[in-house]
Enzyme design. Structure first.
Site, PDB file in Angstrom:
ATOM      1  N   TYR A   5      53.850  67.318  58.966  1.00 53.24           N
ATOM      2  CA  TYR A   5      52.547  67.080  58.360  1.00 53.24           C
ATOM      3  C   TYR A   5      51.393  67.420  59.302  1.00 53.24           C
ATOM      4  O   TYR A   5      50.275  67.688  58.856  1.00 53.24           O
ATOM      5  CB  TYR A   5      52.418  65.614  57.923  1.00 53.24           C
ATOM      6  CG  TYR A   5      53.314  65.228  56.765  1.00 53.24           C
ATOM      7  CD1 TYR A   5      54.202  66.142  56.198  1.00 53.24           C
ATOM      8  CD2 TYR A   5      53.288  63.958  56.251  1.00 53.24           C
ATOM      9  CE1 TYR A   5      55.028  65.791  55.144  1.00 53.24           C
ATOM     10  CE2 TYR A   5      54.113  63.586  55.187  1.00 53.24           C
ATOM     11  CZ  TYR A   5      54.977  64.509  54.649  1.00 53.24           C
ATOM     12  OH  TYR A   5      55.789  64.154  53.611  1.00 53.24           O
TER      13      TYR A   5
ATOM     14  N   LYS B 291      68.353  64.323  61.543  1.00 55.92           N
ATOM     15  CA  LYS B 291      69.222  65.432  61.121  1.00 55.92           C
ATOM     16  C   LYS B 291      69.650  66.173  62.390  1.00 55.92           C
ATOM     17  O   LYS B 291      69.434  67.376  62.559  1.00 55.92           O
ATOM     18  CB  LYS B 291      68.468  66.345  60.149  1.00 55.92           C
ATOM     19  CG  LYS B 291      69.379  67.318  59.385  1.00 55.92           C
ATOM     20  CD  LYS B 291      70.384  66.618  58.484  1.00 55.92           C
ATOM     21  CE  LYS B 291      71.181  67.668  57.691  1.00 55.92           C
ATOM     22  NZ  LYS B 291      72.313  67.055  56.974  1.00 55.92           N
TER      23      LYS B 291
ATOM     24  N   ASP C  57      70.482  62.746  54.847  1.00 58.79           N
ATOM     25  CA  ASP C  57      71.125  62.877  53.542  1.00 58.79           C
ATOM     26  C   ASP C  57      72.098  61.726  53.285  1.00 58.79           C
ATOM     27  O   ASP C  57      72.157  61.178  52.177  1.00 58.79           O
ATOM     28  CB  ASP C  57      71.827  64.227  53.403  1.00 58.79           C
ATOM     29  CG  ASP C  57      72.621  64.630  54.634  1.00 58.79           C
ATOM     30  OD1 ASP C  57      72.539  63.925  55.658  1.00 58.79           O
ATOM     31  OD2 ASP C  57      73.310  65.659  54.585  1.00 58.79           O
TER      32      ASP C  57
ATOM     33  N   ASP D  98      58.660  59.512  54.510  1.00 58.17           N
ATOM     34  CA  ASP D  98      57.903  59.645  53.269  1.00 58.17           C
ATOM     35  C   ASP D  98      58.864  59.657  52.081  1.00 58.17           C
ATOM     36  O   ASP D  98      58.689  58.930  51.088  1.00 58.17           O
ATOM     37  CB  ASP D  98      57.092  60.941  53.317  1.00 58.17           C
ATOM     38  CG  ASP D  98      56.087  61.048  52.182  1.00 58.17           C
ATOM     39  OD1 ASP D  98      56.043  60.153  51.327  1.00 58.17           O
ATOM     40  OD2 ASP D  98      55.337  62.036  52.150  1.00 58.17           O
TER      41      ASP D  98
ATOM     42  N   ASP E  23      59.785  56.289  49.345  1.00 60.84           N
ATOM     43  CA  ASP E  23      59.593  56.411  47.898  1.00 60.84           C
ATOM     44  C   ASP E  23      60.903  56.164  47.154  1.00 60.84           C
ATOM     45  O   ASP E  23      60.925  55.545  46.081  1.00 60.84           O
ATOM     46  CB  ASP E  23      59.042  57.795  47.541  1.00 60.84           C
ATOM     47  CG  ASP E  23      57.533  57.885  47.732  1.00 60.84           C
ATOM     48  OD1 ASP E  23      56.953  56.928  48.277  1.00 60.84           O
ATOM     49  OD2 ASP E  23      56.940  58.905  47.347  1.00 60.84           O
TER      50      ASP E  23
END
Length: 369
Positions: free
Chosen positions: A141, A191, A223, A247, A251
């Protein structure tokens, strides 16, 4: 106690839920004799229309001069086709950067009274209480270079993910400190099998964990974490992750609570704390009186805890939310399959104020005895 709070209602349902959060804070102030001075400013789409900027200088100055900032929501469909740096969301990113808060705290709780409105089976979600600690000022970001470039008829979009050891260290300590006050477990999400930034992330978190021998550390690829978050959410206590992963996962965690409207957040670590519900501006229901104010009200509770050290008062608000839900009151987003009484945004806020007052009265009566 006297503090200055800058409110940024923003777009869509932001003004509606912010109003209820402010009313609850005023109720707390009245009960305990505090003085909360509120100053409202524009941000996001409403600021673009009025000032030509998603974060006007007057708004930023007010935020920097305050003791805490309470934000509603930003975003409007009419700005979807303008360049990213001119959209309402750009103002939010600039505000986060300016305030310097690098750790975003996002609780995800399964309330038994509304467990049936979650797509996750009640027996799976029941008892879930997760704190997601998301790094907020690094990663994709904010990384440079970034952009969309065209050359020789080929157009390429590119973003840069980068993290320094210092950035990882400081947010990791927030997670480990939080775990010490909870159930003593940190799950670090990365990851590391394919990303160098994640390899550095994992190495650094392992080193910081040595300073917290009383906290259990585990690692999960993002994942796998996404799968376990739905299949077995009770396995998690504190989730520590970088910006993009945090993020997405936070959610996803809304599924456990039953609605994005239930989720609060606190951004800490900078000079001024920023508190905001996780949900977006939801323009399709703006003005209908159907928005869920729980996320905004719970964010106000986090403000009392993290910016002002008012743990008991924060607990009272959180207990009041649970009590109102247990009494059967619902906004439309959490009504399906749970029974009870559907109320408006303002009615729900009023019920929270009443519950906060009753909780404080009961405690005072107990101590008087």
């Amino acid at each position: 106690m006297r503090v200055k709070i800058t409110t940024l209602p923003g777009d869509g349902i932001g003004p509606e839920v912010t109003k209820e959060a402010v009313t609850v804070l005023q109720t707390v102030a009245g009960i305990h004799g505090f003085r909360f001075d509120f100053e409202e400013h524009a941000v996001g789409g409403v600021a673009i229309k009025k000032f030509g900027s998603p974060l006007p200088r007057v708004t930023l100055d007010a935020c920097l001069a305050s003791d805490a900032v309470l934000l509603g929501a930003v975003g409007a469909p009419e700005f979807d086709r303008v360049p990213p740096n001119q959209r309402p969301e750009a103002g939010l990113l600039l505000l986060r950067s300016a305030l310097g808060g690098y750790a975003n705290l996002r609780p995800a709780i399964s309330y038994p009274s509304i467990a049936a409105c979650s797509p996750v089976r009640p027996e799976v979600a029941r008892g879930t209480d997760i704190l997601i600690v998301r790094e907020l000022l690094g990663g994709l970001y904010f990384g440079e270079p970034r952009g969309i470039d065209s050359s020789n008829g080929i157009t390429v979009g590119h973003n840069t993910m980068c993290y320094s050891v210092e950035e990882i260290e400081r947010v990791a300590r927030v997670a480990f400190d939080a775990a010490r006050k909870r159930r003593g477990k940190v799950t670090s999400v990365d990851k590391a099998n394919v990303l160098e930034t994640s390899q550095l992330w994992r190495q650094t978190v392992i080193r910081i964990a040595q300073d917290y021998p009383d906290v259990l550390l585990e690692h999960l690829y993002v994942d796998a974490c996404a799968m376990h978050l739905i299949a077995n959410p009770r396995r998690f206590d504190v989730l520590l992750t970088e910006n993009l992963f945090g993020d997405i996962l936070s959610d996803e965690a809304a599924v456990i609570s039953g609605s994005l409207g239930m989720l609060a957040s606190a951004t800490i670590g900078g000079e001024v704390g920023l508190y905001e519900p996780v949900h977006g501006s939801a323009p399709d229901i703006a003005g209908h009186g159907s928005a869920n104010p729980c996320g905004a009200i719970a964010s106000a509770a986090m403000m009392l805890r993290h910016s002002f050290g008012l743990e008991q008062e924060a607990n009272d608000i959180e207990l009041a939310i649970n009590d109102v839900l247990e009494a059967g009151y619902r906004t439309p987003d959490i009504a399906e399959g749970t029974g009870g009484y559907v109320v408006t945004t303002s009615e729900f806020g009023e019920l929270i104020c009443q519950a906060v007052t009753e909780i404080a009265d009961m405690r005072h009566a107990y101590h008087a005895v």
